[in-house]
Design an enzyme around this catalytic site. Structure first.
Site, PDB file in Angstrom:
ATOM      1  N   LYS A  97       1.004  -1.347   0.417  1.00  0.00           N
ATOM      2  CA  LYS A  97      -0.117   0.304  -0.010  1.00  0.00           C
ATOM      3  C   LYS A  97       0.990   1.456  -0.025  1.00  0.00           C
ATOM      4  O   LYS A  97       0.811   2.327  -0.463  1.00  0.00           O
ATOM      5  CB  LYS A  97      -0.468   0.065   1.133  1.00  0.00           C
ATOM      6  CG  LYS A  97      -1.884  -0.799   1.524  1.00  0.00           C
ATOM      7  CD  LYS A  97      -2.875  -1.070   2.340  1.00  0.00           C
ATOM      8  CE  LYS A  97      -3.737  -2.503   2.031  1.00  0.00           C
ATOM      9  NZ  LYS A  97      -4.406  -3.188   3.434  1.00  0.00           N
ATOM     10  N   GLN A 110      -4.962  -1.217   9.317  1.00  0.00           N
ATOM     11  CA  GLN A 110      -4.916  -2.666   8.972  1.00  0.00           C
ATOM     12  C   GLN A 110      -5.542  -4.151   9.809  1.00  0.00           C
ATOM     13  O   GLN A 110      -5.339  -3.664  10.918  1.00  0.00           O
ATOM     14  CB  GLN A 110      -3.427  -3.374   8.769  1.00  0.00           C
ATOM     15  CG  GLN A 110      -2.824  -4.448   8.393  1.00  0.00           C
ATOM     16  CD  GLN A 110      -3.427  -3.975   6.300  1.00  0.00           C
ATOM     17  OE1 GLN A 110      -3.652  -3.374   6.063  1.00  0.00           O
ATOM     18  NE2 GLN A 110      -3.872  -5.211   6.171  1.00  0.00           N
ATOM     19  N   ASP A 163     -11.346   2.743   3.402  1.00  0.00           N
ATOM     20  CA  ASP A 163     -11.704   1.070   3.670  1.00  0.00           C
ATOM     21  C   ASP A 163     -13.429   0.983   3.949  1.00  0.00           C
ATOM     22  O   ASP A 163     -13.874  -0.035   3.002  1.00  0.00           O
ATOM     23  CB  ASP A 163     -11.161   0.971   4.809  1.00  0.00           C
ATOM     24  CG  ASP A 163     -10.124  -0.299   4.978  1.00  0.00           C
ATOM     25  OD1 ASP A 163      -9.867  -0.672   3.709  1.00  0.00           O
ATOM     26  OD2 ASP A 163      -9.291  -0.593   5.719  1.00  0.00           O
TER      27      ASP A 163
END
Ligand code: NAD
Length: 287
Positions: A53, A97, A120
């Site tokens: 990422k 995460q 997200d």
């Protein structure tokens, strides 16, 4: 002829386009969109995802900051960091995460992130907006799947779509997006009876289960478009290999189009994260 959907090449195109848009945004707004990535603990798979990422964020011209926290970080410490990131004007997207170590409350963490910075798309406000068809930040994996489907199929309207799996991060938002695209959507899961025959009726089959090679040729309607979200690390002949939820070798002989693993949904997820960070920055600055 079965089409092998090249997620890597498509992801490269998306990141290139995001980089152009980011450059224009920087020029016009005098602000660099910023992504903050938080990793708690040392899960090796999560560490690889975070590295990828950050690499992509750099390619897209985003400002990325990483926060590596020890695995015994307390809920209060994590809350404090998220609160700081929520208030930091240089941060437009926050990604924590997952999975988190067991002692931390995932739902609480997701709800602590400002919905405007929730790249997200997991915050209940964004989930609600998605389900009701309002503007929202869309979870990256289903967003990437939809981009691939829209490229393969001219008009999704009226297609039979089956989603295998009902998780909050893939299965449920995927079903919502397909419904919005006017598909007739069925979600099947671990308790579904007669899964094989339901899947065989699908023009579009999305597998998000986490079981290597679950979907066999007999599950698939000839010509169907198959999106394989699964990532399963499996030992094959003494070597670690990444396998999808779909038995690619079998299914690719009858599918109309299919994503490989690796090189399908995975790279698209990360590219969509870059897109979401730019979108979040645009919304925050009223662009
Ligand atoms: P999850 O464990 O949260 O959910 C799995 C779902 O599969 C559940 O809803 C369960 O009901 C269903 N299921 C389990 N066994 C089943 C069976 N035998 N038949 C039908 N359904 C069954 O998993 P998740 O987070 O949704 O992830 C699914 C897979 O996708 C995993 O392999 C994960 O690593 C992968 N994944 C990939 C990406 C990517 O970027 N490519 C992103 C997220 C998740």
């Amino acid at each position: 002829m079965t089409v092998r959907i090249d997620g890597k090449a498509l992801a490269d195109d998306i990141v290139e386009k995001v980089a152009l848009d980011v450059a224009a945004f920087k020029r016009d707004q005098k602000v660099t969109p910023g992504l903050a990535v938080v990793l708690v603990g040392e899960d090796p798979a999560s560490a690889v995802y975070v590295r990828n990422k950050v690499k992509r964020a750099n390619q897209a011209g985003l400002n990325s900051t990483e926060h590596y926290l020890a695995k015994d970080t307390s809920q209060e410490e994590l809350d404090k960091l998220i609160s700081q990131l929520n208030q930091d004007d240089s941060v437009h997207g926050i990604l924590v995460q997952l999975p988190l170590p067991k002692h931390l409350d995932e739902s609480h963490v997701i709800e602590a992130i400002s919905p405007a910075k929730d790249v997200d798309g997991f915050h209940p406000q964004n989930v609600g907006n998605l389900v009701t068809g309002q503007k929202s930040l869309i979870p990256c994996t289903p967003l990437g799947c939809m981009i691939m489907l829209n490229r393969e199929i001219d008009d999704l309207s009226g297609k039979n779509a089956v989603v295998i799996g009902r998780s909050n991060i893939v299965g449920k938002p995927m079903a919502s997006l397909l419904l919005q695209a006017n598909c007739t959507v069925t979600t099947v899961h671990s308790k579904t009876q007669g899964i094989e025959s339901i899947c065989r009726n699908a023009d579009i089959l999305v597998a998000a289960v986490g079981q290597a090679l679950l979907v066999k040729k007999e599950w698939v309607k000839p010509g169907a478009v198959i999106i394989d979200v699964g990532i399963n690390s499996v030992e094959v002949e003494g070597k670690r290999r990444l396998l999808g939820d779909v038995d690619y070798d079998q299914v690719s002989s009858i599918a109309g189009a299919i994503t490989p693993v690796p090189g399908g949904v995975g790279p698209m997820t990360i590219a969509c994260l870059m897109q979401n960070t730019l979108t979040a920055a645009q919304h925050q600055l009223g662009v």
